[in-house]
Write an enzyme that holds these catalytic residues in place. Sequence first.
Site, short mmCIF file in Angstrom:
data_model
loop_
_atom_site.label_atom_id
_atom_site.label_comp_id
_atom_site.label_asym_id
_atom_site.label_seq_id
_atom_site.Cartn_x
_atom_site.Cartn_y
_atom_site.Cartn_z
N LYS A 70 -5.69 -14.40 -10.64
CA LYS A 70 -6.58 -14.57 -10.21
C LYS A 70 -7.45 -13.32 -10.28
O LYS A 70 -7.18 -11.87 -10.99
CB LYS A 70 -5.81 -13.94 -8.15
CG LYS A 70 -6.98 -15.09 -7.58
CD LYS A 70 -6.22 -14.68 -6.02
CE LYS A 70 -7.01 -13.98 -4.66
NZ LYS A 70 -6.69 -13.43 -4.16
N LYS A 77 0.92 -0.25 -0.11
CA LYS A 77 -0.10 -0.29 -0.27
C LYS A 77 1.04 1.06 0.04
O LYS A 77 0.49 2.50 -0.60
CB LYS A 77 -0.80 0.42 1.55
CG LYS A 77 -1.88 -0.78 0.74
CD LYS A 77 -3.31 -0.99 0.92
CE LYS A 77 -3.99 -2.28 0.51
NZ LYS A 77 -4.70 -2.46 -0.72
N LYS A 88 -11.45 -7.37 -7.51
CA LYS A 88 -11.55 -5.83 -8.17
C LYS A 88 -10.51 -5.49 -8.56
O LYS A 88 -11.31 -4.36 -9.31
CB LYS A 88 -11.83 -5.65 -6.22
CG LYS A 88 -13.24 -6.04 -5.72
CD LYS A 88 -13.28 -5.97 -4.55
CE LYS A 88 -14.73 -6.82 -3.84
NZ LYS A 88 -14.91 -6.70 -2.56
#
Length: 329
Positions: free
Chosen positions: A194, A111, A197
Amino acid sequence: MDTVLSGIRSTGHLHLGNYFGALKNFVKIQDDYRCFFFIADLHSLTTHPHPDDFHSSVRTILAEYLAAGLDPEKSAIYIQSDVPEISELYVLLNMISYVGELERTVTFKEKVRQNPNNVNAGLLTYPVLMASDILIHRAQWVPVGKDQEQHLELARVFARRFNNMYGADIFPEPHNLVFTGGAVKVPGLDGSGKMGKSNGNGIYLYDDEKTITKKVMKAVTDSGPTEPDSPMPEVIANLFTLLGLVSDRSTVDYFTEKWNDCSIRYGDLKKQLAADICKVTLPIRERIDAIYNDESYLSEVVASGREKARASAAATLALVKQAVGFKAF
Ligand code: TRP
């Protein structure tokens, strides 16, 4: 009866990865465990969602959870922020978690790299809040994917540390619940692994037929097999994996044979795949709409979930506060 707990952040819609990787199994285990399923709205605040969207994204995920088959009669289905005991435990656990171990968390470092302008303390202590979610119900089992395993490990560390520090035996160490048949990895449509989102390679439970068909028809393929029984490249294997999830055996066998004798036409495969995905998701989509618009049902579900979750949480918090040394005047 052992306790199972799972949380999901309230951002976006549920995709097939959420459904086949997790939700479908959650639906099945509701009779066998004491289940807590919640929407982690506090966790979603790390990215500063606009206040106008905050509530509706919680409502969306809630409606989608219910439409997929989570049953509020069997399980506690609740909103994280409705249970203030979680935040209270979070304060206490923050006192026994070390900045160093939090800074070393892979998700945190990622992040920081992705968003150097929003390295807030909530991001650093994200695993502490997640541990509070889990430990507040003294859950033994938390089904998580690879990306959350380090967070679960930290929850075990905090559980152990608290028990040792206060000479109390309050928290069991939570472990990953891996469903029979192993972890289902649902691949995305862009050939890059994978379904997720963030990478825009997903099919959502809420997609309509046209959207699903368009997405599937655009899925990445190659130029086709040239020799019989040639090894399958990953992008094609991914389409077969999806087919295996939504289609019946004979359909999978049919296309496998076509691949093996080099007569496969990807257009046909994709058309079939899109149709079979729709068969699974369109009925769920219809229920999502009905549930999303049924305000009185939703408020009943949320109230009953809150009540169950708070009863369980308050019992744990009382033990915790006693162990720490709080006393009433
Ligand atoms: N961190 C999880 C995720 O991003 C969501 C989550 C929050 C969670 N609290 C939890 C998952 C507790 C399991 C248990 O997917």
